[in-house]
Design an enzyme around this catalytic site. Sequence first.
Site, mmCIF file in Angstrom:
data_model
loop_
_atom_site.group_PDB
_atom_site.id
_atom_site.type_symbol
_atom_site.label_atom_id
_atom_site.label_comp_id
_atom_site.label_asym_id
_atom_site.label_seq_id
_atom_site.Cartn_x
_atom_site.Cartn_y
_atom_site.Cartn_z
ATOM 1 N N GLU A 105 -2.796 6.739 17.215
ATOM 2 C CA GLU A 105 -1.370 6.392 17.360
ATOM 3 C C GLU A 105 -0.667 7.512 18.124
ATOM 4 O O GLU A 105 -1.072 8.681 18.019
ATOM 5 C CB GLU A 105 -0.695 6.237 15.996
ATOM 6 C CG GLU A 105 -1.253 5.093 15.175
ATOM 7 C CD GLU A 105 -0.454 4.884 13.896
ATOM 8 O OE1 GLU A 105 0.434 4.022 13.901
ATOM 9 O OE2 GLU A 105 -0.702 5.595 12.916
ATOM 10 N N ASP A 154 -3.287 6.964 4.121
ATOM 11 C CA ASP A 154 -2.370 6.049 4.805
ATOM 12 C C ASP A 154 -3.115 5.016 5.640
ATOM 13 O O ASP A 154 -2.699 3.858 5.715
ATOM 14 C CB ASP A 154 -1.425 6.880 5.700
ATOM 15 C CG ASP A 154 -0.326 6.044 6.344
ATOM 16 O OD1 ASP A 154 0.133 5.082 5.702
ATOM 17 O OD2 ASP A 154 0.081 6.365 7.483
ATOM 18 N N LYS A 198 0.834 -1.180 0.000
ATOM 19 C CA LYS A 198 0.000 0.000 0.000
ATOM 20 C C LYS A 198 0.884 1.250 0.000
ATOM 21 O O LYS A 198 2.053 1.106 0.351
ATOM 22 C CB LYS A 198 -0.929 0.008 1.211
ATOM 23 C CG LYS A 198 -0.154 0.012 2.554
ATOM 24 C CD LYS A 198 -1.037 0.262 3.703
ATOM 25 C CE LYS A 198 -1.167 1.722 4.037
ATOM 26 N NZ LYS A 198 -0.064 2.264 4.843
ATOM 27 N N HIS A 205 -6.373 0.400 5.948
ATOM 28 C CA HIS A 205 -6.595 -0.467 7.092
ATOM 29 C C HIS A 205 -8.010 -0.376 7.675
ATOM 30 O O HIS A 205 -8.650 -1.380 7.937
ATOM 31 C CB HIS A 205 -5.597 -0.139 8.206
ATOM 32 C CG HIS A 205 -4.170 -0.152 7.775
ATOM 33 N ND1 HIS A 205 -3.649 -1.101 6.943
ATOM 34 C CD2 HIS A 205 -3.138 0.683 8.063
ATOM 35 C CE1 HIS A 205 -2.354 -0.874 6.757
ATOM 36 N NE2 HIS A 205 -2.015 0.217 7.420
ATOM 37 N N LYS A 252 -3.413 -9.492 10.986
ATOM 38 C CA LYS A 252 -3.367 -9.460 12.453
ATOM 39 C C LYS A 252 -4.327 -10.521 12.998
ATOM 40 O O LYS A 252 -5.459 -10.621 12.548
ATOM 41 C CB LYS A 252 -3.773 -8.086 12.981
ATOM 42 C CG LYS A 252 -2.712 -7.002 12.737
ATOM 43 C CD LYS A 252 -3.150 -5.685 13.353
ATOM 44 C CE LYS A 252 -2.242 -4.528 12.974
ATOM 45 N NZ LYS A 252 -0.935 -4.541 13.645
ATOM 46 N N HIS A 272 -1.441 -5.049 5.963
ATOM 47 C CA HIS A 272 -0.980 -5.905 7.061
ATOM 48 C C HIS A 272 -1.999 -6.024 8.193
ATOM 49 O O HIS A 272 -1.920 -6.945 8.993
ATOM 50 C CB HIS A 272 0.405 -5.459 7.571
ATOM 51 C CG HIS A 272 0.387 -4.260 8.461
ATOM 52 N ND1 HIS A 272 0.281 -2.981 7.982
ATOM 53 C CD2 HIS A 272 0.459 -4.139 9.807
ATOM 54 C CE1 HIS A 272 0.301 -2.128 8.994
ATOM 55 N NE2 HIS A 272 0.403 -2.804 10.119
HETATM 56 C C1 BG6 Z 1 1.205 1.629 8.293
HETATM 57 C C2 BG6 Z 1 1.147 3.123 8.147
HETATM 58 O O1 BG6 Z 1 0.589 1.001 7.194
HETATM 59 O O2 BG6 Z 1 0.536 1.236 9.478
HETATM 60 C C3 BG6 Z 1 1.766 3.786 9.359
HETATM 61 O O3 BG6 Z 1 1.843 3.522 6.963
HETATM 62 C C4 BG6 Z 1 1.109 3.274 10.636
HETATM 63 O O4 BG6 Z 1 1.633 5.200 9.263
HETATM 64 C C5 BG6 Z 1 1.111 1.751 10.661
HETATM 65 O O5 BG6 Z 1 1.825 3.789 11.734
HETATM 66 C C6 BG6 Z 1 0.326 1.204 11.837
HETATM 67 O O6 BG6 Z 1 0.500 -0.187 11.893
HETATM 68 P P1 BG6 Z 1 0.493 -0.965 13.266
HETATM 69 O O7 BG6 Z 1 0.557 -2.410 12.899
HETATM 70 O O8 BG6 Z 1 1.679 -0.480 14.052
HETATM 71 O O9 BG6 Z 1 -0.788 -0.578 13.956
#
Ligand code: BG6
Length: 472
Positions: free
Chosen positions: A213, A232, A145, A237, A179, A175
Amino acid sequence: VPAEDHVIVLFGATGDLAKRMLLPGLFHLARAGLLPARNRIVGASLSVLTDDEFRRHAKEAVAEFGLAEPTGEAWQEFANSLSYSPVTPTDPRPLVDAVAAAEKTLGGRPRRLYHLAVPPAAFTPTIDMLADTGLARDAHIIVEKPFGTDLTSARALNETIHAAFDESQVFRIDHFLGKESVDNILALRFANGLFEPIWNRDHISHVQIDVPETIGIEGRAAFFEPTGTFRDMIVTHLFQVLGFVAMEPPTSLAAKHLRDEKTKVFEAIPSLDPTRVVRGQYHGYRDEPGVDPQSQTETFIAARVEVDNWRWSGVPFYLRSGKSLGQKRRVVTLGFKEPSLRMFALDPDNPTVQPSNKLVIDFDDPGWIRAHFLAKEPGAAMRLGEATMTFRYADSFCVQHQLAGYERLILDAMLGDQSLFTRADGIERLWEVSTPLLEDPPPVEQYTPGSWGPDSVDRLISPHHWYLPESP
Ligand code: BG6
């Protein structure tokens, strides 16, 4: 364990994603005995490195970000499977030679798997190069992505891919879908008789998908400035998670059935209404190195999304994600409607008691699930208090062997299982519903780092409230 021998080519092998996730992930898979017995990994990027320099780079990456130390026999064996080839779109010869050398070492006809962990601008030239050199034939390709930046570019990228690869060879990775606890949404809903009967508009008043985050942009201005949180996190996601929460029971867990149902959810989402979206930017973002001092890029988004189908009509889905917020969490909350008749007076001395039931799914690694309900407090009076029932992975299962999202998905790509990968039609539909927002975004509102975003997010969700209970 994949039976086929594999030559994995990791494009972007010296980049950030490879360092943080992919190289440590591949080593973890190797240690867990989950890579094919015979495989070679060819790192490829613009940098000019020798095989040994790449092995050292991989070792440092695993030492810094991996779960297991890069030592002993396991590391030696993994390091021996690594080689490196510099690659530019105009001179693919070193890569063609490196793949041929890796194949010769293995003998036979190993499966080729390309992982494109490269910046979006490099997708098209890399895919064209794979097509021109014949390397694309019979191969599998993992595409990172963000998949395009809008509908037009996503369509163009799909066309480029389909000129070189059949859709059955393509693994568009998100990703979050790898999970454990996102996957477990399917198990929770469709393996139990307990939840699915109430999983609809008759019982659920609203849904929150909340992924705050604490990190800022961590020096990623070159990526983040033209991207922003919507592209993003949301169109990727959070919408994918929404797909799992909202989908109809699929005929089976096979890739076609699962992805058909997810796409149907996306088709039922009406175009986003920009007046129901809050865009925020944390104070100090414009001072980050590489950021335009006038930047209008959002580092925070909250949006109200509808799913106009039989199951969900009238139930708002609230999505929120942002950088530099109060906590790092990934939480889905289903808010349930009140019972038809309220027999119990709410306690005026205890206004914090929330009258409604909630089911909270926290998809931390590996996460937990909690039902919130009301119960009678012990004592002479009929007083209600909030009660909870919590499932924690670590209490019920051995979590030692769990795989990170990326690891699980790379393994699935080697097995040729596309269930947890996104499909061209689904992605294009998500860009289509996003078009009004991308064309007419509301102005960014500033927020204080460490807060929960601009104040207007509370108005967006009213009469409900953002609900983020502490982890157990
Ligand atoms: C990524 C984004 O795909 O996912 C990031 O580009 C983000 O900006 C991250 O911080 C979050 O992933 P996870 O698994 O840490 O929640």
